[in-house]
Scaffold this active site. Structure first.
Site, short mmCIF file in Angstrom:
data_model
loop_
_atom_site.label_atom_id
_atom_site.label_comp_id
_atom_site.label_asym_id
_atom_site.label_seq_id
_atom_site.Cartn_x
_atom_site.Cartn_y
_atom_site.Cartn_z
N ASP A 1 -10.81 2.94 4.89
CA ASP A 1 -11.02 1.50 4.72
C ASP A 1 -12.48 1.14 5.03
O ASP A 1 -12.86 -0.03 4.93
CB ASP A 1 -10.09 0.72 5.66
CG ASP A 1 -9.39 -0.43 4.96
OD1 ASP A 1 -9.65 -0.62 3.75
OD2 ASP A 1 -8.58 -1.12 5.59
N GLN B 1 -4.02 -1.81 9.57
CA GLN B 1 -3.91 -3.13 8.95
C GLN B 1 -4.44 -4.20 9.90
O GLN B 1 -4.00 -4.28 11.05
CB GLN B 1 -2.45 -3.41 8.57
CG GLN B 1 -2.25 -4.68 7.78
CD GLN B 1 -2.96 -4.64 6.42
OE1 GLN B 1 -2.90 -3.65 5.71
NE2 GLN B 1 -3.63 -5.73 6.07
N LYS C 1 0.84 -1.21 0.00
CA LYS C 1 0.00 0.00 0.00
C LYS C 1 0.87 1.25 0.00
O LYS C 1 0.58 2.23 -0.69
CB LYS C 1 -0.94 -0.01 1.22
CG LYS C 1 -2.04 -1.03 1.10
CD LYS C 1 -2.80 -1.24 2.41
CE LYS C 1 -3.74 -2.44 2.25
NZ LYS C 1 -4.37 -2.85 3.48
#
Ligand code: NDP
Length: 286
Positions: free
Chosen positions: A119, A96, A52
């Site tokens: 996200d 994450q 990413k």
């Protein structure tokens, strides 16, 4: 049967993101910024974060990674979240997952300012998504799937959609997005009775279960669109496999995503896409 090529589509979307950043950079005064929080050093998570970070920089974002010790406590991660919530230069950030087991994931995710939740993991964004609120930020994997189907011009309105899996990251937001696209949506899960016959009615079948070869030919309506979200360890070799028995199922479908090269590459593009849109909307607010 047509393969939904996530690799090529992601490339196309990435090119468009890069162009939009270049176009708006001067008027908006600075590039978009995405931050990533990595707790611990688990190999898979560290690899995803570095992918990413690399993609962000290739596309013209400022990408900043915050690495926290595996021994960090829930309150340490929450403090980092709060710091990024308040840091004006950060347009969006993500954590994450999974985090180490001792961390209270739900309470950490709920701490994220929903406006920076690129996200799409806060309950505010999931709730907005089900309410078809245009300000909702959709979770990156389902968002990527929608972008992939859009790229192939697939018309979803009126289709019977079955989503197998109801996680907050994939299944539920996927169902919300398909509902928004005017599909008639069924959410199936481990307690669903007669799953095969439910799936067999699906014009579009999304599998997000996490079991190799779970979806076999007897789950498929001929001509269905099949989206395989699963990433599973193969019994042989290192290449991951999906949930769908691809070689047998593919010939029955109108469109199908391969694994790898289908949904996976779209997820990072969708994350960047979400961040781009936050950057633009924030800057226009000023
Ligand atoms: P979860 O484990 O959180 O959810 C799995 C879902 O599958 C649950 O809702 C569960 O039902 C359901 N399920 C389990 N067994 C059955 C069964 N026998 N019949 C019907 N449903 C069943 O997984 P995630 O949603 O996080 O991920 C799913 C898969 O997608 C994984 O392989 C993961 O690696 C992959 N993934 C891929 C991404 C990508 O970018 N391509 C991104 C994220 C995930 P119940 O709720 O009842 O337990």
């Amino acid at each position: 049967m047509q393969i939904l090529d996530g690799k090529n589509t992601a490339q196309k979307i990435n090119d468009s993101i890069r162009e939009q950043i270049l176009k708006d950079l001067e008027s908006l005064g600075r590039p978009p910024r995405i931050d990533m929080i990595l707790v611990g050093d688990e190999y898979g998570s560290a690899k995803y974060v570095s992918m990413k970070e690399k993609r962000a920089s290739e596309l013209g974002f400022d990408g900043v990674v915050h690495r926290l010790e595996k021994s960090s406590k829930t309150k340490d991660v929450k403090n980092k979240v709060q710091e990024l919530n308040l840091f004006n230069a950060v347009d969006g950030f993500m954590i994450q997952l999974p985090m180490p087991d001792h961390i209270d994931e739900v309470s950490v995710l709920e701490q994220i300012d929903p406006r920076k939740d690129v996200d799409g993991l806060t309950s505010v964004n999931l709730g907005k998504l089900f309410q078809k609120d245009p300000s909702a930020i959709a979770s990156a994997t389902p968002k990527g799937i929608m972008l992939l189907m859009e790229n192939y011009g697939i018309e979803l309105e009126g289709l019977n959609a079955v989503v197998v899996g109801r996680s907050k990251i994939v299944g539920l937001p996927m169902a919300a997005l398909l509902n928004e696209a005017n599909c008639t949506v069924t959410i199936a899960h481990s307690r669903t009775r007669d799953l095969k016959s439910i799936c067999k009615r699906a014009d579009i079948l999304v599998s997000a279960v996490g079991m190799p070869n779970f979806i076999t030919t007897d789950f498929i309506k001929p001509g269905a669109i099949v989206i395989d979200v699963g990433i599973n360890k193969a019994t042989e070799g290192n290449i991951p496999v999906g949930d769908v028995d691809y070689l047998k199922v593919a010939p029955m479908t109108s469109y199908i995503t391969p694994v790898p090269g289908g949904v996976g590459p779209m997820t990072i593009s969708a994350l960047m896409w979400n961040t781009l849109h936050v950057w633009k909307s924030r800057s226009y607010e000023k």
